[in-house]
Design a protein around this motif. Structure first.
Motif, PDB file in Angstrom:
ATOM      1  N   ARG A 124       0.837  -1.205   0.000  1.00 22.23           N
ATOM      2  CA  ARG A 124       0.000   0.000   0.000  1.00 22.23           C
ATOM      3  C   ARG A 124       0.871   1.254   0.000  1.00 22.23           C
ATOM      4  N   LEU A 125       2.116   1.129   0.482  1.00 22.80           N
ATOM      5  CA  LEU A 125       3.037   2.264   0.514  1.00 22.80           C
ATOM      6  C   LEU A 125       3.665   2.536  -0.857  1.00 22.80           C
ATOM      7  N   TRP A 126       3.614   1.560  -1.766  1.00 23.66           N
ATOM      8  CA  TRP A 126       4.163   1.774  -3.097  1.00 23.66           C
ATOM      9  C   TRP A 126       3.233   2.677  -3.892  1.00 23.66           C
ATOM     10  N   ASP A 127       3.805   3.598  -4.615  1.00 24.99           N
ATOM     11  CA  ASP A 127       3.033   4.431  -5.530  1.00 24.99           C
ATOM     12  C   ASP A 127       3.596   4.184  -6.922  1.00 24.99           C
ATOM     13  N   MET A 128       2.842   3.452  -7.729  1.00 30.07           N
ATOM     14  CA  MET A 128       3.289   3.095  -9.077  1.00 30.07           C
ATOM     15  C   MET A 128       2.448   3.869 -10.089  1.00 30.07           C
ATOM     16  N   ASP A 129       3.096   4.819 -10.742  1.00 30.88           N
ATOM     17  CA  ASP A 129       2.449   5.594 -11.796  1.00 30.88           C
ATOM     18  C   ASP A 129       2.980   5.106 -13.136  1.00 30.88           C
ATOM     19  N   VAL A 130       2.094   5.043 -14.119  1.00 37.07           N
ATOM     20  CA  VAL A 130       2.454   4.532 -15.443  1.00 37.07           C
ATOM     21  C   VAL A 130       2.180   5.607 -16.487  1.00 37.07           C
ATOM     22  N   TYR A 131       3.118   5.700 -17.444  1.00 36.68           N
ATOM     23  CA  TYR A 131       3.026   6.683 -18.529  1.00 36.68           C
ATOM     24  C   TYR A 131       3.177   5.949 -19.852  1.00 36.68           C
ATOM     25  N   ASP A 132       2.362   6.339 -20.842  1.00 39.10           N
ATOM     26  CA  ASP A 132       2.466   5.689 -22.147  1.00 39.10           C
ATOM     27  C   ASP A 132       3.685   6.204 -22.912  1.00 39.10           C
ATOM     28  N   SER A 133       3.859   5.723 -24.129  1.00 40.72           N
ATOM     29  CA  SER A 133       5.070   6.035 -24.900  1.00 40.72           C
ATOM     30  C   SER A 133       5.193   7.508 -25.287  1.00 40.72           C
ATOM     31  N   VAL A 134       4.123   8.287 -25.156  1.00 40.23           N
ATOM     32  CA  VAL A 134       4.211   9.725 -25.425  1.00 40.23           C
ATOM     33  C   VAL A 134       4.212  10.537 -24.126  1.00 40.23           C
ATOM     34  N   GLY A 135       4.296   9.836 -22.982  1.00 41.74           N
ATOM     35  CA  GLY A 135       4.409  10.515 -21.693  1.00 41.74           C
ATOM     36  C   GLY A 135       3.104  10.855 -21.010  1.00 41.74           C
ATOM     37  N   LYS A 136       2.004  10.356 -21.529  1.00 40.23           N
ATOM     38  CA  LYS A 136       0.685  10.630 -20.938  1.00 40.23           C
ATOM     39  C   LYS A 136       0.430   9.645 -19.795  1.00 40.23           C
ATOM     40  N   PRO A 137      -0.032  10.152 -18.614  1.00 41.26           N
ATOM     41  CA  PRO A 137      -0.346   9.245 -17.501  1.00 41.26           C
ATOM     42  C   PRO A 137      -1.465   8.271 -17.878  1.00 41.26           C
ATOM     43  N   VAL A 138      -1.327   7.038 -17.419  1.00 35.95           N
ATOM     44  CA  VAL A 138      -2.306   5.997 -17.710  1.00 35.95           C
ATOM     45  C   VAL A 138      -3.132   5.744 -16.456  1.00 35.95           C
ATOM     46  N   SER A 139      -4.462   5.742 -16.630  1.00 38.33           N
ATOM     47  CA  SER A 139      -5.372   5.472 -15.512  1.00 38.33           C
ATOM     48  C   SER A 139      -5.782   4.017 -15.522  1.00 38.33           C
ATOM     49  N   SER A 140      -6.111   3.521 -14.351  1.00 37.44           N
ATOM     50  CA  SER A 140      -6.589   2.152 -14.232  1.00 37.44           C
ATOM     51  C   SER A 140      -8.094   2.123 -14.459  1.00 37.44           C
ATOM     52  N   ALA A 141      -8.523   1.220 -15.325  1.00 42.86           N
ATOM     53  CA  ALA A 141      -9.951   1.059 -15.561  1.00 42.86           C
ATOM     54  C   ALA A 141     -10.640   0.511 -14.312  1.00 42.86           C
ATOM     55  N   LYS A 142      -9.909  -0.306 -13.541  1.00 44.19           N
ATOM     56  CA  LYS A 142     -10.481  -0.926 -12.345  1.00 44.19           C
ATOM     57  C   LYS A 142     -10.486   0.020 -11.153  1.00 44.19           C
ATOM     58  N   ARG A 143      -9.515   0.935 -11.105  1.00 48.47           N
ATOM     59  CA  ARG A 143      -9.394   1.796  -9.929  1.00 48.47           C
ATOM     60  C   ARG A 143      -9.414   3.269 -10.348  1.00 48.47           C
ATOM     61  N   HIS A 144     -10.443   3.638 -11.075  1.00 47.85           N
ATOM     62  CA  HIS A 144     -10.509   4.995 -11.593  1.00 47.85           C
ATOM     63  C   HIS A 144     -10.772   6.027 -10.509  1.00 47.85           C
ATOM     64  N   GLN A 145     -11.295   5.601  -9.371  1.00 46.92           N
ATOM     65  CA  GLN A 145     -11.632   6.543  -8.308  1.00 46.92           C
ATOM     66  C   GLN A 145     -10.420   6.998  -7.500  1.00 46.92           C
ATOM     67  N   GLY A 146      -9.444   6.151  -7.314  1.00 43.97           N
ATOM     68  CA  GLY A 146      -8.289   6.485  -6.500  1.00 43.97           C
ATOM     69  C   GLY A 146      -8.086   5.492  -5.375  1.00 43.97           C
ATOM     70  N   ARG A 147      -7.138   5.793  -4.523  1.00 40.43           N
ATOM     71  CA  ARG A 147      -6.766   4.887  -3.433  1.00 40.43           C
ATOM     72  C   ARG A 147      -7.550   5.213  -2.167  1.00 40.43           C
ATOM     73  N   THR A 148      -7.678   4.190  -1.338  1.00 37.80           N
ATOM     74  CA  THR A 148      -8.366   4.391  -0.067  1.00 37.80           C
ATOM     75  C   THR A 148      -7.400   4.937   0.983  1.00 37.80           C
ATOM     76  N   CYS A 149      -7.971   5.471   2.020  1.00 37.51           N
ATOM     77  CA  CYS A 149      -7.242   6.048   3.152  1.00 37.51           C
ATOM     78  C   CYS A 149      -6.468   4.948   3.882  1.00 37.51           C
ATOM     79  N   PHE A 150      -5.382   5.336   4.550  1.00 37.00           N
ATOM     80  CA  PHE A 150      -4.625   4.395   5.372  1.00 37.00           C
ATOM     81  C   PHE A 150      -5.457   3.878   6.553  1.00 37.00           C
ATOM     82  N   LEU A 151      -6.440   4.656   6.997  1.00 34.93           N
ATOM     83  CA  LEU A 151      -7.171   4.335   8.223  1.00 34.93           C
ATOM     84  C   LEU A 151      -8.597   3.832   8.030  1.00 34.93           C
ATOM     85  N   CYS A 152      -9.218   4.227   6.929  1.00 37.48           N
ATOM     86  CA  CYS A 152     -10.614   3.825   6.744  1.00 37.48           C
ATOM     87  C   CYS A 152     -10.837   3.458   5.278  1.00 37.48           C
TER      88      CYS A 152
END
Length: 186
Positions: free
Chosen positions: A103-131
């Protein structure tokens, strides 16, 4: 102790490194950093968790090239990967859920032209450490104090230390058994 200026300068330096790496690599690029709340962003334990992330990336992808940096604001790894960027993003999201400390890892992915890639499964974002709330919502509404959040992250670090200790003990036990078996057969 880190200042706001340190953090902003490091954020800019990371962005500059990433941009330079993206320009030099025609492949998908994965960026690994550690999402560590609080003022301590680098320590031997944080680096060990970072190296565990590198091992997982190396075992999951074919790495064309990489660059690793260690700064007072935490480690950063840049990896050029010869796979479809959406596939890399989905695998990276799976890696971030591999264990409690991942959960501490932050893995960001960029395509071959440098555009950030979003996850289709996790489009909302990450959950809080506590809740179970989205971390962006908790931060905006200031639901938790920084001490609580840092303590939760420290628990994840101790989970990693405990598992690493168990792994080392098991390997030592296996090596001891092999050595004993070798002695018995002499």
């Amino acid at each position: 102790m880190l200042t706001l200026e340190d953090m902003l300068a490091a954020k800019e330096e990371r962005a500059n490194r990433r941009e330079a790496f993206l320009k030099s690599e025609p492949e998908t690029v994965l960026s690994l950093t550690i999402n560590m709340p609080g003022s301590v962003k680098d320590s031997p334990k944080i680096r060990a968790i970072f190296r565990d992330g590198i091992r997982q990336i190396e075992s999951s992808f074919f790495i064309v090239s990489s660059q690793i940096y260690y700064d007072i604001t935490g480690p950063q790894g840049l990896f050029s990967i010869s796979e479809n960027s959406q596939v890399v993003k989905e695998k990276a999201c799976e890696l971030e859920l591999l264990s409690s400390w991942s959960r501490l890892w932050d893995m960001d992915v960029y395509d071959s032209v440098g555009k950030p890639v979003s996850s289709a499964k996790r489009h909302q974002g990450r959950t809080c450490f506590l809740c179970s709330e989205l971390s962006t919502v908790c931060m905006r509404e200031q639901k938790h104090g920084i001490d609580e959040i840092v303590a939760a992250a420290q628990e994840l670090i101790w989970d990693f230390v405990a598992q690493s200790t168990r792994d080392i003990s098991m390997k030592a036990e296996q090596l001891g058994s092999l050595a004993l078996e070798g002695l018995l057969h002499e």
